[in-house]
Scaffold this motif. Structure first.
Motif, PDB file in Angstrom:
ATOM      1  N   LYS A  35       0.904  -1.403   0.021  1.00 28.75           N
ATOM      2  CA  LYS A  35       0.016   0.043   0.057  1.00 28.75           C
ATOM      3  C   LYS A  35       0.884   1.433  -0.034  1.00 28.75           C
ATOM      4  O   LYS A  35       0.600   2.047  -0.734  1.00 28.75           O
ATOM      5  N   SER A  36       1.900   1.239   1.070  1.00 30.26           N
ATOM      6  CA  SER A  36       2.634   2.688   1.044  1.00 30.26           C
ATOM      7  C   SER A  36       3.554   2.790  -0.214  1.00 30.26           C
ATOM      8  O   SER A  36       3.693   3.678  -0.477  1.00 30.26           O
ATOM      9  N   THR A  37       3.931   1.650  -0.804  1.00 29.91           N
ATOM     10  CA  THR A  37       4.829   1.955  -1.926  1.00 29.91           C
ATOM     11  C   THR A  37       3.972   2.179  -3.207  1.00 29.91           C
ATOM     12  O   THR A  37       4.412   3.383  -3.842  1.00 29.91           O
TER      13      THR A  37
ATOM     14  N   VAL B 226       7.394   8.363   2.913  1.00 28.03           N
ATOM     15  CA  VAL B 226       6.779   7.468   3.838  1.00 28.03           C
ATOM     16  C   VAL B 226       7.445   6.160   3.893  1.00 28.03           C
ATOM     17  O   VAL B 226       8.342   5.686   3.096  1.00 28.03           O
ATOM     18  N   GLU B 227       7.308   5.527   5.081  1.00 28.58           N
ATOM     19  CA  GLU B 227       8.074   4.267   5.269  1.00 28.58           C
ATOM     20  C   GLU B 227       7.598   2.832   4.510  1.00 28.58           C
ATOM     21  O   GLU B 227       6.358   2.881   4.734  1.00 28.58           O
ATOM     22  N   ILE B 228       8.574   2.341   3.876  1.00 28.96           N
ATOM     23  CA  ILE B 228       8.155   1.144   3.424  1.00 28.96           C
ATOM     24  C   ILE B 228       9.065   0.114   3.720  1.00 28.96           C
ATOM     25  O   ILE B 228      10.253   0.171   4.027  1.00 28.96           O
TER      26      ILE B 228
ATOM     27  N   THR C 168       4.123  -1.649   9.028  1.00 28.22           N
ATOM     28  CA  THR C 168       5.249  -0.581   8.667  1.00 28.22           C
ATOM     29  C   THR C 168       4.541   0.741   9.068  1.00 28.22           C
ATOM     30  O   THR C 168       4.855   1.765   9.623  1.00 28.22           O
ATOM     31  N   THR C 169       3.377   0.913   8.414  1.00 32.91           N
ATOM     32  CA  THR C 169       2.495   2.105   8.477  1.00 32.91           C
ATOM     33  C   THR C 169       1.513   1.817   9.801  1.00 32.91           C
ATOM     34  O   THR C 169       0.762   0.841   9.756  1.00 32.91           O
ATOM     35  N   ILE C 170       1.395   2.826  10.437  1.00 32.20           N
ATOM     36  CA  ILE C 170       0.457   2.930  11.770  1.00 32.20           C
ATOM     37  C   ILE C 170      -0.497   3.991  11.664  1.00 32.20           C
ATOM     38  O   ILE C 170      -1.677   3.744  11.409  1.00 32.20           O
TER      39      ILE C 170
ATOM     40  N   ILE D  46      -5.166   8.429   0.818  1.00 29.96           N
ATOM     41  CA  ILE D  46      -5.006   8.086   1.900  1.00 29.96           C
ATOM     42  C   ILE D  46      -4.357   6.591   2.021  1.00 29.96           C
ATOM     43  O   ILE D  46      -4.978   5.700   1.351  1.00 29.96           O
ATOM     44  N   ASP D  47      -3.308   6.518   2.495  1.00 31.25           N
ATOM     45  CA  ASP D  47      -2.542   4.990   2.850  1.00 31.25           C
ATOM     46  C   ASP D  47      -2.828   4.615   4.327  1.00 31.25           C
ATOM     47  O   ASP D  47      -2.697   5.357   5.300  1.00 31.25           O
ATOM     48  N   VAL D  48      -3.770   3.470   4.393  1.00 31.97           N
ATOM     49  CA  VAL D  48      -4.204   3.207   5.635  1.00 31.97           C
ATOM     50  C   VAL D  48      -3.435   1.954   6.221  1.00 31.97           C
ATOM     51  O   VAL D  48      -2.795   0.993   5.533  1.00 31.97           O
TER      52      VAL D  48
END
Ligand SMILES: Nc1nc2c(ncn2[C@@H]2O[C@H](COP(=O)(O)OP(=O)(O)OP(=O)(O)O)[C@@H](O)[C@H]2O)c(=O)[nH]1
Ligand SMILES: [Mg+2]
Length: 390
Positions: free
Chosen positions: A14-16, A26-28, A34-36, A74-76
């Motif tokens: 998702k974050s990628t 953002v962190e990947i 990884t994403t909070i 939005i990246d959940v």
């Protein structure tokens, strides 16, 4: 602004995809959660700018005849089965989907992560097992919200079903759901809202979700996925995506190493750019996947969600219908995303509330003809609004 959410189990990419569409930092990483905290940023849908077709010179707003129109992305955080009961890192993540107009469900098509997102060998997990749970979790979470409001509102409505639907519709406003959508879902399930069982409410919520939050599947990590997995996901309407590929290409393009526009089928190295051996190897692999799938799929899925699932159109307001420009001479200065069914008056309000309030009439800049207030606008329309307000 229209909001599109990227959701799915942990570690599916998702974050990628988010980073490739927004270039936000953002962190990947290859581990779950990884994403909070949800990331919010601006992504762009790609559409053809009318300048080329009309032979208009001097359009400064497009890139090689392509117009990039902003939407919110939005990246959940990753969701796991039973998230609505607080499993995983809690059901607050579902709350991040509250305002989404549509959802891109990212699935690890390569099967290299288990149900919780832990890395496993490629092909171990069947990606089809990751598809159904998300809508179920979201519907169950929504059912919890409906039940919370219903008991109180049933008393308030005093046996009047339509009043109850209106009250509940209002209470669901924060989920971008209205009474009309609620009525449609209740009718489709053939239930009476006041007397409904918890199971009825779950069914209503599943329908409500389908109506209010269209979802498209990104079969991500397509570069590693088997043809069988891709074919099975495509049956569900999925679009194969290579998030890492898109991110690499966008990053290289912004560093002026490559010529690549999001959504292009190919890329070309900029003349004189010095590429290292690992870079050449990585780009060769990306090129092979793009050839197989037509593109990295990332821009394609965003476009499909916005233009086909939600059904938005792009409309260009101008002040001078002969030169297609604003008062400063800027050609096609604005491109607005509008819901299908919008009229010239809706466009006037979109430009400015005062322009909307003072709306007199509209002119189609392509034909120079006045158009009716009730005309349904089409994508690519160039419209001059005449209003008492300036
Ligand atoms: N091969 C391949 N790997 C990918 C692709 N997209 C993402 N990845 C890798 O998948 C891993 C997880 O990526 P993230 O973007 O952090 O995944 P996420 O879904 O945001 O994960 P959480 O935030 O933990 O839920 C990283 O190692 C990425 O490099 C892809 O298209 N192909
Ligand atoms: Mg993430």
């Amino acid at each position: 602004m229209l909001q599109i959410a990227l959701a799915g189990k942990p570690n599916c990419g998702k974050s990628t995809i988010y980073k490739s569409l927004t270039l936000a930092n953002v962190e990947i990483a290859n581990y779950p959660f990884t994403t909070i905290n949800a990331n919010k940023g601006v992504a762009y849908v790609r559409s053809k700018c009318p300048c080329r077709e009309l032979g208009i010179e001097g359009c400064t707003e497009c890139v090689d005849g392509n117009r990039f129109v902003p939407v919110e992305l939005i990246d959940v955080a990753g969701l796991v089965p039973d998230a609505h009961l607080g499993r995983g890192l809690g059901n607050q993540f579902l709350d991040n989907l509250r305002e989404a107009d549509a959802i891109i469900q990212v699935v690890d098509a390569s099967g290299s992560t288990d149900a919780e997102g832990n890395p496993v060998d490629v092909g171990t997990r069947n990606p089809l097992d990751d598809v159904k749970f998300l809508r179920y979790e979201f519907a169950m979470w929504m059912a919890g919200i409906v039940e919370k409001h219903r008991a109180k509102l049933v008393r308030q409505a005093q046996g009047k079903e339509q009043v109850l639907i209106d009250l509940l519709g209002e209470a669901l406003g924060g989920l971008r759901i209205d009474a009309l959508q609620l009525k449609q879902a209740v009718d489709e399930c053939g239930i009476n809202l006041a007397r409904a069982t918890p199971e009825d409410i779950e069914k209503v919520c599943e329908v409500l979700l389908r109506i209010s939050k269209p979802t498209l599947i990104a079969a991500n990590k397509a570069d590693l996925a088997s043809d069988e997995n891709i074919a099975a996901l495509k049956e569900l309407g999925a679009i194969p995506t290579i998030g890492v590929g898109e991110l690499a290409l966008k990053t290289a393009a912004s560093a002026k190493i490559l010529k690549y526009l999001p959504g292009d089928a190919t890329f070309t190295p900029v003349e004189g750019a010095k590429l290292s051996a690992p870079q050449i190897k990585a780009l060769t692999l990306i090129a092979q996947s793009m050839k197989k799938f037509g593109s990295t799929g990332v821009q394609e899925i965003l476009n499909k969600v916005v233009f086909e699932e939600i059904g938005m159109i792009v409309v260009y307001p101008v002040e001078d219908e002969n030169k297609f420009c604003n008062a400063k001479g800027q050609v096609l200065p604005d491109a607005f995303l509008m819901p299908a069914g919008s009229t010239p008056k809706d466009l006037a309000f979109r430009v400015h509330t005062d322009i909307g309030k003072g709306f007199l009439y509209a002119v189609d800049a392509r034909t120079k003809m006045r158009i009716k207030d009730t005309t349904i606008l089409k994508s690519g329309d160039i419209i001059k609004i005449v209003s008492t307000a300036k």
